[in-house]
Design an enzyme around this catalytic site. Structure first.
Site, PDB file in Angstrom:
ATOM      1  N   ARG A   1       0.703  -1.124  -0.048  1.00  0.00           N
ATOM      2  CA  ARG A   1       0.062   0.008   0.005  1.00  0.00           C
ATOM      3  C   ARG A   1       0.792   1.231   0.167  1.00  0.00           C
ATOM      4  O   ARG A   1       0.527   2.279  -0.867  1.00  0.00           O
ATOM      5  CB  ARG A   1      -0.987   0.286   1.112  1.00  0.00           C
ATOM      6  CG  ARG A   1      -2.040  -0.910   1.308  1.00  0.00           C
ATOM      7  CD  ARG A   1      -3.045  -0.652  -0.081  1.00  0.00           C
ATOM      8  NE  ARG A   1      -2.972  -1.185  -1.142  1.00  0.00           N
ATOM      9  CZ  ARG A   1      -2.865  -2.809  -1.488  1.00  0.00           C
ATOM     10  NH1 ARG A   1      -3.178  -3.619  -0.615  1.00  0.00           N
ATOM     11  NH2 ARG A   1      -2.527  -3.133  -2.677  1.00  0.00           N
TER      12      ARG A   1
ATOM     13  N   GLU B   1       2.183   1.650  -3.538  1.00  0.00           N
ATOM     14  CA  GLU B   1       0.957   1.933  -4.307  1.00  0.00           C
ATOM     15  C   GLU B   1       0.582   3.594  -4.245  1.00  0.00           C
ATOM     16  O   GLU B   1       0.332   4.160  -4.961  1.00  0.00           O
ATOM     17  CB  GLU B   1      -0.283   1.058  -3.884  1.00  0.00           C
ATOM     18  CG  GLU B   1      -1.583   1.357  -4.586  1.00  0.00           C
ATOM     19  CD  GLU B   1      -2.666   0.307  -4.330  1.00  0.00           C
ATOM     20  OE1 GLU B   1      -3.302  -0.245  -5.250  1.00  0.00           O
ATOM     21  OE2 GLU B   1      -2.856   0.253  -3.011  1.00  0.00           O
TER      22      GLU B   1
ATOM     23  N   SER C   1      15.335  15.005  -0.086  1.00  0.00           N
ATOM     24  CA  SER C   1      16.120  13.894   0.583  1.00  0.00           C
ATOM     25  C   SER C   1      15.539  12.902   1.460  1.00  0.00           C
ATOM     26  O   SER C   1      14.539  13.176   2.227  1.00  0.00           O
ATOM     27  CB  SER C   1      16.984  14.700   1.372  1.00  0.00           C
ATOM     28  OG  SER C   1      17.983  13.984   2.208  1.00  0.00           O
TER      29      SER C   1
END
Length: 163
Positions: free
Chosen positions: A103, A106, A129
């Protein structure tokens, strides 16, 4: 028996983790300590502490001393296991198979370009960064009693240089 959510580790499911991971997680389970409790003892963020357990962050000498104390591990053994440099990024297969880690992947897959566009508009041409970086996880409960995960990423903005 207390109702505590405790992360443990089946090392057979994670063959790319360093030897230190098995030792740290066993002691964590034996002592029934959460990352929150360990982090509080060593003076670090929960995510940074968990990253040490997974071999993704370098432990300082002070971290090693405090981890040995809270986990009941011999300091010399822990120093030997944690004194090297992390081999970051190889602990998880790609794409990730664990549903929660997937997830997170995703989210970046779906919103990555949107994040990039908004950051470029706010900061100019550059990157956030992941080295000069901090993160935290918090739990929020809404008015209906639903729990929400709040994940904060804070990275230094690094503008691209012109050459």
């Amino acid at each position: 028996m207390s109702n505590i959510n405790l992360t443990t580790l089946d090392i057979s499911e994670h063959p790319n983790l360093p030897t230190s991971s098995a030792v740290l997680f066993k002691a964590k389970a034996d002592k029934r300590l959460s990352f929150e409790k360990i982090a509080s003892h060593i003076g670090r963020n929960e995510v940074a502490t968990a990253a040490i357990f997974y071999g993704q962050a370098k432990a300082s000498a002070e971290d090693i001393d405090k981890l040995a104390e809270v986990l009941g591990i011999n300091y010399g053994q822990l120093e030997f296991l944690l004194s090297g440099f992390p081999d970051r990024g190889k602990s998880v297969p790609f794409p990730p198979k664990d549903p929660l880690i997937y997830r997170l992947y995703e989210i970046v897959q779906n919103y990555g370009y949107a994040y990039k566009a908004v950051m470029n508009e706010k900061f100019g041409d550059g990157i956030m960064s992941a080295i000069s970086f901090s993160t935290k996880v918090e739990k929020e409960t809404d008015k209906d009693g639903n729990d929400w995960a709040v994940v904060t990423w804070r990275g230094k903005w690094l503008p691209y240089s012109r050459f």
